[in-house]
Design an enzyme around this catalytic site. Structure first.
Site, PDB file in Angstrom:
ATOM      1  N   MET A 263       0.848  -1.187   0.000  1.00  0.00           N
ATOM      2  CA  MET A 263       0.000   0.000   0.000  1.00  0.00           C
ATOM      3  C   MET A 263       0.892   1.249   0.000  1.00  0.00           C
ATOM      4  O   MET A 263       0.465   2.326   0.422  1.00  0.00           O
ATOM      5  CB  MET A 263      -0.931  -0.014   1.207  1.00  0.00           C
ATOM      6  CG  MET A 263      -1.894  -1.196   1.156  1.00  0.00           C
ATOM      7  SD  MET A 263      -3.382  -0.936   2.112  1.00  0.00           S
ATOM      8  CE  MET A 263      -2.702  -0.722   3.718  1.00  0.00           C
TER       9      MET A 263
ATOM     10  N   ALA B 221       4.157   3.770   1.011  1.00  0.00           N
ATOM     11  CA  ALA B 221       4.907   4.153   2.218  1.00  0.00           C
ATOM     12  C   ALA B 221       5.999   3.110   2.467  1.00  0.00           C
ATOM     13  O   ALA B 221       6.149   2.586   3.566  1.00  0.00           O
ATOM     14  CB  ALA B 221       3.983   4.297   3.423  1.00  0.00           C
ATOM     15  N   LEU B 222       6.725   2.820   1.408  1.00  0.00           N
ATOM     16  CA  LEU B 222       7.688   1.717   1.466  1.00  0.00           C
ATOM     17  C   LEU B 222       8.823   2.010   2.448  1.00  0.00           C
ATOM     18  O   LEU B 222       9.227   3.154   2.639  1.00  0.00           O
ATOM     19  CB  LEU B 222       8.281   1.453   0.075  1.00  0.00           C
ATOM     20  CG  LEU B 222       7.307   1.059  -1.034  1.00  0.00           C
ATOM     21  CD1 LEU B 222       8.082   0.520  -2.236  1.00  0.00           C
ATOM     22  CD2 LEU B 222       6.283   0.033  -0.599  1.00  0.00           C
TER      23      LEU B 222
ATOM     24  N   GLY C  80      11.390  -2.957   5.229  1.00  0.00           N
ATOM     25  CA  GLY C  80      10.631  -4.206   5.278  1.00  0.00           C
ATOM     26  C   GLY C  80      10.118  -4.570   3.886  1.00  0.00           C
ATOM     27  O   GLY C  80      10.233  -5.720   3.443  1.00  0.00           O
ATOM     28  N   HIS C  81       9.562  -3.581   3.174  1.00  0.00           N
ATOM     29  CA  HIS C  81       9.088  -3.846   1.810  1.00  0.00           C
ATOM     30  C   HIS C  81      10.273  -4.188   0.898  1.00  0.00           C
ATOM     31  O   HIS C  81      10.159  -5.050   0.022  1.00  0.00           O
ATOM     32  CB  HIS C  81       8.374  -2.614   1.238  1.00  0.00           C
ATOM     33  CG  HIS C  81       7.134  -2.223   1.973  1.00  0.00           C
ATOM     34  ND1 HIS C  81       7.088  -1.136   2.824  1.00  0.00           N
ATOM     35  CD2 HIS C  81       5.899  -2.778   1.990  1.00  0.00           C
ATOM     36  CE1 HIS C  81       5.866  -1.036   3.318  1.00  0.00           C
ATOM     37  NE2 HIS C  81       5.129  -2.009   2.845  1.00  0.00           N
TER      38      HIS C  81
ATOM     39  N   ASP D 127       2.648  -9.289   9.397  1.00  0.00           N
ATOM     40  CA  ASP D 127       1.184  -9.417   9.409  1.00  0.00           C
ATOM     41  C   ASP D 127       0.855 -10.899   9.314  1.00  0.00           C
ATOM     42  O   ASP D 127       0.398 -11.397   8.275  1.00  0.00           O
ATOM     43  CB  ASP D 127       0.578  -8.635   8.243  1.00  0.00           C
ATOM     44  CG  ASP D 127       0.852  -7.149   8.384  1.00  0.00           C
ATOM     45  OD1 ASP D 127       0.429  -6.574   9.392  1.00  0.00           O
ATOM     46  OD2 ASP D 127       1.522  -6.581   7.508  1.00  0.00           O
TER      47      ASP D 127
ATOM     48  N   ARG E 156       3.306   2.778   9.854  1.00  0.00           N
ATOM     49  CA  ARG E 156       2.660   3.593  10.893  1.00  0.00           C
ATOM     50  C   ARG E 156       3.678   4.161  11.893  1.00  0.00           C
ATOM     51  O   ARG E 156       3.343   5.090  12.634  1.00  0.00           O
ATOM     52  CB  ARG E 156       1.654   2.751  11.669  1.00  0.00           C
ATOM     53  CG  ARG E 156       0.440   2.380  10.873  1.00  0.00           C
ATOM     54  CD  ARG E 156      -0.687   1.974  11.809  1.00  0.00           C
ATOM     55  NE  ARG E 156      -1.906   1.755  11.077  1.00  0.00           N
ATOM     56  CZ  ARG E 156      -2.285   0.566  10.624  1.00  0.00           C
ATOM     57  NH1 ARG E 156      -1.550  -0.488  10.857  1.00  0.00           N
ATOM     58  NH2 ARG E 156      -3.413   0.447   9.959  1.00  0.00           N
TER      59      ARG E 156
HETATM   60  O1  PAF Z   1      -0.032  -5.754   3.755  1.00  0.00           O
HETATM   61  C1  PAF Z   1      -0.463  -4.838   3.024  1.00  0.00           C
HETATM   62  O2  PAF Z   1       0.232  -3.855   2.736  1.00  0.00           O
HETATM   63  C2  PAF Z   1      -1.876  -4.954   2.467  1.00  0.00           C
HETATM   64  O3  PAF Z   1      -2.731  -5.552   3.366  1.00  0.00           O
HETATM   65  C3  PAF Z   1      -1.918  -5.649   1.098  1.00  0.00           C
HETATM   66  C4  PAF Z   1      -1.491  -7.095   1.208  1.00  0.00           C
HETATM   67  C5  PAF Z   1      -1.047  -4.913   0.104  1.00  0.00           C
HETATM   68  C6  PAF Z   1      -3.352  -5.643   0.557  1.00  0.00           C
HETATM   69  O4  PAF Z   1      -3.837  -4.355   0.371  1.00  0.00           O
END
Ligand code: PAF
Length: 251
Positions: free
Chosen positions: A8, A10-11, A14-15, A127, A160
């Site tokens: 979503m 805001a990398l 972790g991303h 998550d 966040r």
């Molecule tokens: O983990 C996230 O950033 C979101 O829940 C995802 C998997 C991109 C779905 O919108």
């Protein structure tokens, strides 16, 4: 073929770890950036969600993304939305506190898979409930998990975290401290007690839930449960923080 890293935006690092993991699976890595309104039960959270497309594109590319895809709402949901249920796992813990959240997640992930048609997709263990639910989706896409990336003091990286004040940021590692303190406890009861007392020692932390679960089905674990995991969620300064850790087997 392609590997998808759904985000979503805001990398952060972790991303970038997810993207690097994706690159080990294929040379074509698509990073999607779509702030999915269906998974925000709280409008303020959706509005406050940090957005910085230019920076995200740079960070994704640096980590090895070959395409950064920023679809608009109509591209993802051109017609009436066909909501998909996350099933019973979507109703407990995170799903109990955030009604409809996981239905929103699986609905959008399903659309991303339909459009990109990846052979695999990478999701973070941070998550953990989301990861487990996505693994249970009926799909041809291989779901690959990637370990949680942490700050120097153990705080799990999250988009966040930037909303915490300097003081709140220092306090926020209480969750990781509780998980580490409990993870070699000799029994589920001791682990639960260690987590509760550690979290209670930080007055700025408001607990939502802290539980030791069977990681296959999120039922409360007992000492015979083979794969136990501690999951914690709460707030500091109104910012929701979640984390989890696999527990040692104790006795
Ligand atoms: O983990 C996230 O950033 C979101 O829940 C995802 C998997 C991109 C779905 O919108």
């Amino acid at each position: 073929m392609t590997v998808l890293v759904p985000t979503m935006g805001a990398l952060h690092k972790g991303h970038q770890a997810l993207i690097r993991r994706a690159r080990t699976l294929d040379k074509n890595v698509v990073v999607s950036i779509f702030v999915n309104p269906l998974q925000f039960e709280n409008k303020v959270d959706l509005e406050k969600y940090p957005r910085n497309a230019q920076r995200d594109i740079e960070l994704a590319t640096l980590a090895g993304a070959t395409e950064v895809w920023l679809p608009d709402y109509e591209e993802i949901f051109p017609d009436e939305i066909k909501k998909i249920s996350a099933g019973p796992l979507g109703l407990v813990f995170e799903g109990h506190s955030r009604p409809d959240h996981f239905d929103g997640v699986v609905t959008v992930v399903n659309r991303l898979f339909e459009i990109v048609k990846p052979k695999a997709a990478v999701f973070g263990e941070k998550d953990f409930q989301q990861l487990t639910i996505i693994k249970s989706m009926k799909s041809q896409v291989e779901i690959v998990s990637s370990p949680t990336v942490r700050e120097f003091d153990g705080l799990a990286l999250s988009s966040r975290n930037v909303r915490l004040s300097a003081k709140g940021r220092i306090s926020a590692n209480i969750i990781h401290r509780a998980l580490v303190a409990a993870h070699l406890a000799p029994s589920v009861e001791v682990a639960q007690e260690v987590i509760s007392s550690t979290l209670a020692s930080e007055s700025s932390f408001t607990l939502d839930y802290a539980a030791i679960i069977n990681e296959e089905n999120f039922e409360i674990a007992n000492n015979e449960t083979p794969n136990r995991r501690a999951i914690i969620a709460g707030w500091i300064e109104g910012v929701r923080l979640i984390d989890n850790m696999k527990m040692g087997q104790g006795r």
